[in-house]
Design an enzyme around this catalytic site. Sequence first.
Site, PDB file in Angstrom:
ATOM      1  N   TYR A  99      35.414  52.390  60.049  1.00 34.90           N
ATOM      2  CA  TYR A  99      34.140  52.211  60.744  1.00 34.90           C
ATOM      3  C   TYR A  99      33.111  51.643  59.765  1.00 34.90           C
ATOM      4  O   TYR A  99      33.473  50.934  58.839  1.00 34.90           O
ATOM      5  CB  TYR A  99      33.722  53.526  61.444  1.00 34.90           C
ATOM      6  CG  TYR A  99      32.807  53.188  62.588  1.00 34.90           C
ATOM      7  CD1 TYR A  99      33.262  52.380  63.630  1.00 34.90           C
ATOM      8  CD2 TYR A  99      31.492  53.579  62.582  1.00 34.90           C
ATOM      9  CE1 TYR A  99      32.405  51.974  64.640  1.00 34.90           C
ATOM     10  CE2 TYR A  99      30.636  53.178  63.601  1.00 34.90           C
ATOM     11  CZ  TYR A  99      31.094  52.376  64.618  1.00 34.90           C
ATOM     12  OH  TYR A  99      30.252  51.963  65.604  1.00 34.90           O
ATOM     13  N   ARG A 152      24.761  42.547  69.772  1.00 31.98           N
ATOM     14  CA  ARG A 152      24.052  43.167  68.633  1.00 31.98           C
ATOM     15  C   ARG A 152      25.027  44.092  67.922  1.00 31.98           C
ATOM     16  O   ARG A 152      24.998  45.294  68.094  1.00 31.98           O
ATOM     17  CB  ARG A 152      22.814  43.916  69.149  1.00 31.98           C
ATOM     18  CG  ARG A 152      21.782  44.228  68.093  1.00 31.98           C
ATOM     19  CD  ARG A 152      21.543  45.716  67.961  1.00 31.98           C
ATOM     20  NE  ARG A 152      22.725  46.397  67.445  1.00 31.98           N
ATOM     21  CZ  ARG A 152      22.958  47.697  67.533  1.00 31.98           C
ATOM     22  NH1 ARG A 152      22.112  48.472  68.149  1.00 31.98           N
ATOM     23  NH2 ARG A 152      24.050  48.253  67.034  1.00 31.98           N
ATOM     24  N   LYS A 170      35.300  52.448  67.322  1.00 36.01           N
ATOM     25  CA  LYS A 170      34.670  53.615  67.951  1.00 36.01           C
ATOM     26  C   LYS A 170      35.721  54.491  68.616  1.00 36.01           C
ATOM     27  O   LYS A 170      35.677  55.719  68.517  1.00 36.01           O
ATOM     28  CB  LYS A 170      33.675  53.139  69.018  1.00 36.01           C
ATOM     29  CG  LYS A 170      32.312  52.904  68.433  1.00 36.01           C
ATOM     30  CD  LYS A 170      31.291  53.864  68.974  1.00 36.01           C
ATOM     31  CE  LYS A 170      30.308  54.325  67.951  1.00 36.01           C
ATOM     32  NZ  LYS A 170      28.936  53.932  68.158  1.00 36.01           N
ATOM     33  N   GLU A 241      28.177  49.739  74.313  1.00 38.91           N
ATOM     34  CA  GLU A 241      28.065  49.732  72.852  1.00 38.91           C
ATOM     35  C   GLU A 241      27.601  48.372  72.329  1.00 38.91           C
ATOM     36  O   GLU A 241      28.168  47.344  72.696  1.00 38.91           O
ATOM     37  CB  GLU A 241      29.466  50.037  72.282  1.00 38.91           C
ATOM     38  CG  GLU A 241      29.589  49.972  70.791  1.00 38.91           C
ATOM     39  CD  GLU A 241      28.915  51.151  70.101  1.00 38.91           C
ATOM     40  OE1 GLU A 241      28.733  52.210  70.742  1.00 38.91           O
ATOM     41  OE2 GLU A 241      28.563  50.995  68.922  1.00 38.91           O
ATOM     42  N   ASP A 242      26.583  48.399  71.507  1.00 43.76           N
ATOM     43  CA  ASP A 242      26.123  47.197  70.800  1.00 43.76           C
ATOM     44  C   ASP A 242      25.795  46.030  71.735  1.00 43.76           C
ATOM     45  O   ASP A 242      26.136  44.871  71.454  1.00 43.76           O
ATOM     46  CB  ASP A 242      27.130  46.789  69.704  1.00 43.76           C
ATOM     47  CG  ASP A 242      27.011  47.702  68.481  1.00 43.76           C
ATOM     48  OD1 ASP A 242      26.193  48.650  68.521  1.00 43.76           O
ATOM     49  OD2 ASP A 242      27.712  47.476  67.483  1.00 43.76           O
ATOM     50  N   ASP A 264      25.633  54.689  73.564  1.00 42.36           N
ATOM     51  CA  ASP A 264      25.642  55.437  72.311  1.00 42.36           C
ATOM     52  C   ASP A 264      24.518  55.014  71.377  1.00 42.36           C
ATOM     53  O   ASP A 264      23.974  55.832  70.637  1.00 42.36           O
ATOM     54  CB  ASP A 264      26.998  55.258  71.621  1.00 42.36           C
ATOM     55  CG  ASP A 264      27.113  56.162  70.425  1.00 42.36           C
ATOM     56  OD1 ASP A 264      26.843  57.368  70.590  1.00 42.36           O
ATOM     57  OD2 ASP A 264      27.414  55.681  69.328  1.00 42.36           O
ATOM     58  N   ASP A 265      24.174  53.718  71.397  1.00 44.94           N
ATOM     59  CA  ASP A 265      23.123  53.247  70.485  1.00 44.94           C
ATOM     60  C   ASP A 265      21.789  53.904  70.823  1.00 44.94           C
ATOM     61  O   ASP A 265      20.975  54.171  69.942  1.00 44.94           O
ATOM     62  CB  ASP A 265      22.987  51.720  70.584  1.00 44.94           C
ATOM     63  CG  ASP A 265      24.316  51.057  70.311  1.00 44.94           C
ATOM     64  OD1 ASP A 265      24.853  51.261  69.220  1.00 44.94           O
ATOM     65  OD2 ASP A 265      24.839  50.367  71.206  1.00 44.94           O
ATOM     66  N   ASN A 404      22.659  50.134  59.884  1.00 43.90           N
ATOM     67  CA  ASN A 404      24.029  49.834  59.452  1.00 43.90           C
ATOM     68  C   ASN A 404      24.246  48.326  59.440  1.00 43.90           C
ATOM     69  O   ASN A 404      23.572  47.613  60.184  1.00 43.90           O
ATOM     70  CB  ASN A 404      25.032  50.443  60.450  1.00 43.90           C
ATOM     71  CG  ASN A 404      25.030  51.951  60.401  1.00 43.90           C
ATOM     72  OD1 ASN A 404      24.862  52.554  59.346  1.00 43.90           O
ATOM     73  ND2 ASN A 404      25.203  52.568  61.565  1.00 43.90           N
TER      74      ASN A 404
END
Length: 549
Positions: A99, A152, A170, A241-242, A264-265, A404
């Site tokens: 990860y 993103r 993930k 996600e993202d 999740d973000d 990150n």
Amino acid sequence: MTKNTDLQGRRGVDILHEPLLNKGTSFTEAERDALGLRGLLPPKVTTQAQQVERTLGNVRRKATDLDRYTYLISLQERNSALFYRVVMDNLNEMMPIIYTPTVGLACQKYALIFRRPQGLFISSQDRGRIKEILRNWPRPDIRMIVVTDGERILGLGDLGSCGMGIPVGKLSLYTACAGIPPSQCLPVMLDVGTNNQALRDDPLYIGLAQERLRGPAYDELVDEFVNSVQEVFPKACIQFEDFGNTNAFRLLHKYRDTVCTFNDDIQGTAGVTLAGLYGTLRLTGGKLTDKKFLFLGAGEAGVGICDLIVTGLMAEGLSQAEARERCWLVDSKGLVVKSRTDLAEHKLPYAHDHAPMPDLRAAVEALKPTALIGVSGMPQTFTEHVVRAMGRLNERPVIFALSNPTSKAECTAEQAYTWTDGRAIFASGSPFPPFTLNGGTHLTGQGNNSYIFPGVGLGVIASESMHVTDEMFFVAAKTLATMVKEEDLAAGSVYPDLQRIREVSATIATAVAEVVFTRKLTKMPRPQDIAAHVQAQMYQPEYDEYVKP
Ligand code: NAD
């Protein structure tokens, strides 16, 4: 629970080529005879422990982390149980490889390292046939889907189809950290094009080399995907996600009350950060209501965290308006204040009556926050002046540089500790090695959502919840905070040791499932012992015995 999947009549190489069944050199003599494997493997039968030793040696001999990532992913594609045994028993070493930060590098090179499909690629050219594509996935009982459109990726921006590394990574964490069986996990890339010109110009790029789809056509594609999942995998939870932040907030609000989904973000990050803040209270004393929070970055993470802090403050008796006044945001244009006319909708609840401030430095001096939280994706923005100011204003300044991968962190652990003479309570999104200052060693807690989403996901799946609610993330944050030991805090970390993540996730999952049954969010009858029910769902990376000796 160790059983991965039945052989379903498979024999010989078909077994070796199915990662959920393959045991490599660990197939016993009896299995080799009965399953047509004789001759397909070298003669010596080895134990899983010997395979682990060989694998660890191979991983450690690689020259770079990207080489280690590629090696581990190819192991995952070959022998799932061995991959998870290695990862789970060596989490502190393996997480940064499978990860963040290495997965970021892997996504940037995804076109070069792609070998075998580890999930589904659904593109905007697939309108009208998404159900059919979902049915192409060889495993029918999918419970957890992580989907991205690659806009993103971490703090790295638009990586288009190369972002597939993130859902894959993930879901590996769902299994490693919370024991969701790999057979129930499905990574999905929704390829709607990319606005990354360098990728579009690259003849080796693996995705659609066209401008990103926007507007109604985009929404219709996502809608078809979400609806198709309800039909093909009716027990699946969809984790977004993202996604770019405009779509992320919109899609969360659109689907959260109708299907089982979360982002999740926005929500997972909020959970892990609030847990860390509860941890800081054990070092600084005082209550959450005494504190003031200043964020650099007003996107999914920043606003998501603010919303959950508000929930926490309201649980301690503040009104929503009072709670929001404790949370301040700085974005690329300066402090988020009421008089600004350029604010996106998600920032408006935190646009306070205040004079405009051009930058973070001015905002810190004016607002005197107790905690500074970086979720901007902009490296080195917690400058020496900013960090020293936090140290001047607070006995124990709380500084979380959560962006990150490591290259995007707002400051390093070394900077945070050095500029505050070791007084900072510091956490980061990606790991930093321990740092020694004036003879004292500081361990940096990793404020990474991997402490939260695996446990929440497990709780949701184990209770067959119809929805994922904010209350679940609040409960998850409170539960995580209680699992931080005095020795973690004494060493400088406001999070538990990562090596305890299975225990942490199981405890969070139990608390989340408790919410599900209490709020009647499921048709499943309440089990007598929720903790035991959750434990019983958890995958263990042990080899199944296919043939009795
Ligand atoms: P986002 O795109 O939704 O938001 C980024 C925000 O940063 C925007 O409000 C933008 O205006 C602001 N920004 C950009 N440049 C800035 C600058 N120079 N000064 C101040 N603000 C600036 O992204 P996001 O989902 O909120 O993620 C942001 C970062 O947080 C990423 O690096 C991501 O990796 C990290 N993150 C970490 C975790 C974790 O678990 N540690 C979880 C989620 C996100």
